[in-house]
Design a protein around this motif. Structure first.
Motif, short mmCIF file in Angstrom:
data_model
loop_
_atom_site.label_atom_id
_atom_site.label_comp_id
_atom_site.label_asym_id
_atom_site.label_seq_id
_atom_site.Cartn_x
_atom_site.Cartn_y
_atom_site.Cartn_z
N ILE A 146 0.85 -1.20 0.00
CA ILE A 146 0.00 0.00 0.00
C ILE A 146 0.88 1.25 0.00
N ASN A 147 1.90 1.24 0.87
CA ASN A 147 2.79 2.41 0.94
C ASN A 147 3.47 2.67 -0.40
N PHE A 148 3.92 1.58 -1.03
CA PHE A 148 4.66 1.74 -2.28
C PHE A 148 3.76 2.31 -3.38
N PHE A 149 2.60 1.67 -3.57
CA PHE A 149 1.76 2.14 -4.68
C PHE A 149 1.18 3.51 -4.40
N GLY A 150 0.88 3.80 -3.10
CA GLY A 150 0.46 5.15 -2.76
C GLY A 150 1.58 6.13 -3.08
N GLY A 151 2.80 5.72 -2.75
CA GLY A 151 3.97 6.58 -2.95
C GLY A 151 4.22 6.91 -4.41
N ILE A 152 4.07 5.93 -5.31
CA ILE A 152 4.39 6.27 -6.70
C ILE A 152 3.31 7.13 -7.32
N TYR A 153 2.13 7.21 -6.68
CA TYR A 153 1.13 8.17 -7.16
C TYR A 153 1.26 9.51 -6.45
N GLY A 154 2.31 9.65 -5.68
CA GLY A 154 2.61 10.94 -5.08
C GLY A 154 1.78 11.29 -3.87
N LEU A 155 1.13 10.30 -3.22
CA LEU A 155 0.38 10.60 -2.02
C LEU A 155 1.34 10.83 -0.86
N SER A 156 0.98 11.74 0.02
CA SER A 156 1.87 12.02 1.15
C SER A 156 1.74 10.89 2.17
N ARG A 157 2.75 10.82 3.03
CA ARG A 157 2.79 9.73 3.99
C ARG A 157 1.55 9.74 4.89
N LYS A 158 1.13 10.96 5.23
CA LYS A 158 -0.01 11.09 6.14
C LYS A 158 -1.28 10.57 5.46
N VAL A 159 -1.48 10.98 4.22
CA VAL A 159 -2.66 10.54 3.49
C VAL A 159 -2.65 9.02 3.36
N ILE A 160 -1.48 8.47 3.04
CA ILE A 160 -1.39 7.02 2.88
C ILE A 160 -1.76 6.33 4.20
N ARG A 161 -1.25 6.87 5.30
CA ARG A 161 -1.51 6.23 6.59
C ARG A 161 -3.00 6.19 6.88
N GLU A 162 -3.66 7.34 6.68
CA GLU A 162 -5.11 7.39 6.94
C GLU A 162 -5.89 6.45 6.03
N LYS A 163 -5.55 6.54 4.75
CA LYS A 163 -6.29 5.74 3.78
C LYS A 163 -6.09 4.26 4.01
N SER A 164 -4.85 3.88 4.31
CA SER A 164 -4.60 2.45 4.44
C SER A 164 -5.28 1.91 5.69
N LYS A 165 -5.41 2.77 6.73
CA LYS A 165 -6.10 2.30 7.94
C LYS A 165 -7.55 1.96 7.59
N ASN A 166 -8.24 2.88 6.91
CA ASN A 166 -9.63 2.64 6.51
C ASN A 166 -9.75 1.43 5.62
N LEU A 167 -8.84 1.39 4.65
CA LEU A 167 -8.89 0.33 3.65
C LEU A 167 -8.72 -1.04 4.28
N LEU A 168 -7.77 -1.12 5.23
CA LEU A 168 -7.50 -2.42 5.86
C LEU A 168 -8.69 -2.87 6.72
N VAL A 169 -9.31 -1.90 7.40
CA VAL A 169 -10.47 -2.25 8.22
C VAL A 169 -11.60 -2.73 7.31
N GLU A 170 -11.80 -2.00 6.22
CA GLU A 170 -12.87 -2.35 5.30
C GLU A 170 -12.69 -3.74 4.70
N LEU A 171 -11.44 -4.07 4.39
CA LEU A 171 -11.16 -5.38 3.80
C LEU A 171 -11.05 -6.46 4.86
N GLY A 172 -11.06 -6.06 6.12
CA GLY A 172 -10.86 -7.04 7.19
C GLY A 172 -9.44 -7.56 7.22
N MET A 173 -8.50 -6.73 6.79
CA MET A 173 -7.11 -7.20 6.73
C MET A 173 -6.21 -6.49 7.73
N HIS A 174 -6.82 -5.73 8.67
CA HIS A 174 -5.94 -4.92 9.54
C HIS A 174 -5.04 -5.78 10.41
#
Lengths: 368, 244
Positions: free
Chosen positions: B100-128
């Motif tokens: 998640i960090n890598f692909f977020g990173g190559i699209y230029g998302l900031s670390r903070k945005v990635i952290r927030e988004k990945s938290k939601n995403l992982l909970v939603e997928l049940g993968m946290h």
């Protein structure tokens, strides 16, 4: 730039999580340099020989003592019958037999000439040749000493000096070669494999659809290998200095700069290989067959280029390793500066530019 | 707003020598639509997609993706689309979080945005709970869902899905389509190719490509009426047979 750092971090994860590539990266350089340094050598040392002495007089004893006192030979066996020679050669431990004729000492004094037969096991022709030369030299030396008191009309006294490697250590020859092989292998093979891996996994497609530009993807893939190769080069140089007492007569800075240049040449070659192969396997095969063998056989690493047949000598010119070996031998052993290796340096730069240009072109065709 | 076109294609052609892999296709895709792009193997689907996502140059014709021209602005297109291939390409030797960090990173998302988004995403997928596991150890269905979520990470306007459900069991496929619906509801346009005709029924509109041309384009319902059959499967077979 931040995207780029993330990319490089990812690349290091790949490298450090793959034991095989870690082993190739760090185990191999050390293993190879130690192997070539200690085990593989052209020098004659403690060669086992046997003596058949039909005369057993003062002069044969003197010669035998002289031979056994040299560090080159150790006398393992005294034989009495001709028939034994065949069987001891077949066992393989004894590499040479010295056969003094009957009445050696008396002939020497009365007839002014006596015969000694040197029989060598020529299954390894180079060793057999060296053994013969070494024994001849010892006999010459004995003659000179004996004739000191006698007046000879004239005499030629050759004074040989082996410059740049006084002790003729073969490790001096191997270190540049091994360094070349390792840098080539790590840079070209590892990068071409890691790029084709992304193709195989389908992640390359994802990367190309991302905002990263193709050249950023490629540079991101090679930067980690530049770092690792520089570390490797440093390890090899340090090992050779501290373990094998290899001198670095020239500038360490120039040596470093030339090494970086060669690393980049190899990386460019690796990128080129990755543009023509779609699977990791084919990338590995091309790297091994297309790079390793020519580097070992045609670069002058083991076999001198000047004694190759003319067509091979011509082919050797297109092998980047040949030029790099000339450069590092010059810097490490002869202590020359850029003024003496600028031609070779330019050739390497030219090759690098060529490899990159071809890769870019191939890459564009792919995108069309 | 619902009628705004996010993809406009006119006579788009890709020729390899004399062979036209894609032969003058024209269509539009509306914002928030789920657009099914069907065709047999070798019909030219993949070639067409490659032109739309900016990694292959068209031979002729016009195409606009998210208001950007495929000839002159491929970089802008790349920033505004997501892409998921049939191989759910993630890195097996990276953990879920690192991917998640890598692909977020190559699209230029900031670390903070990635952290927030990945938290939601992982909970939603049940993968946290398994975010630090290597992706290689996950079952195929999970990889597929993760891959889709990663393709949506930078909030693209359009997501291109190239046979996203290959080799996945029917239940997981169903769950995956629920994710697709959800993304479409939030205004993301979905451009999807598939071999499964039941999936074609889930699309708002479907185009069927045969030998480089679009032979049919309408809602699944209208297509079935037009060909007087009861399933998309039959529509597909009729079209393919007519051409032969």
């Amino acid at each position: 730039m931040k995207r780029f750092i993330g990319f490089i971090r990812k690349e290091f994860y790949h490298i450090f999580r793959d034991r095989r590539s870690l082993f190739i990266l760090f185990g191999m350089p050390i293993a190879q340099i130690l192997l070539f340094g200690f085990a593989i050598t052209n020098e004659i040392n403690n060669v086992n020989i046997a003596i058949q002495d039909h005369s057993k007089d003062a002069s044969t004893l003197e010669i035998i003592n002289k031979i056994s006192n040299s560090k080159y030979f150790s006398i393992k066996q005294i034989i009495s019958r001709e028939a034994e020679i065949e069987s001891i050669f077949q066992k393989g431990k004894i590499k040479a037999v010295l056969n003094f004729e009957k009445d050696f000492g008396r002939n020497l004094i009365k007839e002014k000439s006596a015969k000694i037969q040197i029989i060598t096991d020529a299954t390894d022709p180079n060793t057999a040749n060296s053994i013969t030369n070494y024994i001849n030299a010892i006999l010459q030396n004995y003659q000179l000493e004996k004739n000191k008191s006698i007046q000879i009309d004239y005499q030629i006294i050759p004074q040989t000096r082996m410059v740049y490697n006084q002790e003729l250590k073969s490790v001096f020859m191997f270190v540049p070669g091994v360094m070349t092989i390792i840098l080539m292998l790590v840079s070209a093979m590892m990068t071409s494999i890691s790029i084709t891996r992304e193709k195989e996994l389908g992640t390359m497609e994802i990367l190309l659809v991302s905002p990263l530009k193709p050249f950023q993807v490629i540079i991101g893939k090679v930067v980690p290998y530049i770092f690792l190769s520089i570390i490797n080069a440093a390890v090899i140089v340090l090992l050779s200095i501290f373990i094998f007492k290899m001198p670095v007569e020239g500038s360490l800075f120039l040596l470093g700069a030339e090494s970086v240049l060669f690393i980049i040449t190899s990386l460019a070659l690796g990128i080129l290989i990755s543009t023509i192969s779609d699977t990791q396997q084919s990338a590995m095969m091309i790297s091994l067959m297309g790079l390793m063998l020519p580097v070992i056989l045609l670069s002058g690493f083991i076999f001198p280029i000047s004694s190759m047949p003319a067509p091979l000598q011509v082919i050797s010119n297109i092998i980047p390793a040949k030029w790099f070996i000339i450069i590092i031998k010059g810097i490490m052993l002869k202590g020359v500066g850029l003024a003496f290796v600028w031609k070779e340096t330019l050739i390497l730069i030219g090759m690098t530019v060529f490899f990159i240009a071809v890769s870019v072109k191939k890459y564009k065709i792919r995108l069309e | 707003m619902k009628n705004e076109n996010v993809i406009e294609v006119e006579n788009l052609t890709k020729a390899f020598g004399a062979f036209k892999a894609v032969n003058a296709i024209s269509f539009e895709v509306k914002k928030g639509e789920i657009f099914g792009f069907l065709g047999a193997n070798g019909a030219g689907k993949t070639t067409a997609i490659k032109m739309l996502i900016g990694i292959s140059h068209p031979s002729s014709g016009k195409a606009k993706v998210v208001d950007y021209d495929v000839y002159t602005q491929p970089e802008a297109i790349k920033r505004n689309i997501g892409y998921m291939s049939q191989r759910f390409a993630l890195y097996d030797d990276l953990t879920v979080q690192e991917n998640i960090n890598f692909f977020g990173g190559i699209y230029g998302l900031s670390r903070k945005v990635i952290r927030e988004k990945s938290k939601n995403l992982l909970v939603e997928l049940g993968m946290h709970e398994i975010s630090s596991k290597l992706v290689g150890s996950l079952p195929l269905g999970w990889k597929q869902k993760l891959s889709f979520s990663v393709a949506l990470l930078h909030e693209p306007k359009i997501v291109f899905l190239d046979e996203p459900t290959g080799g996945v069991d029917p239940i997981t496929r169903r769950q995956f389509w629920e994710m697709i619906y959800k993304a479409a509801d939030q205004g993301t346009t979905i451009f999807v190719t598939t071999h499964y005709m039941d999936e074609a029924e889930y699309c708002d509109r479907v185009s069927i490509m045969v030998e480089g041309k679009i032979e049919a384009l309408d809602t699944p319902k209208n297509l079935k009426q037009q060909f007087k059959v009861t399933s998309m499967n039959e529509v597909f077979l009729k079209l393919a047979r007519n051409i032969e």
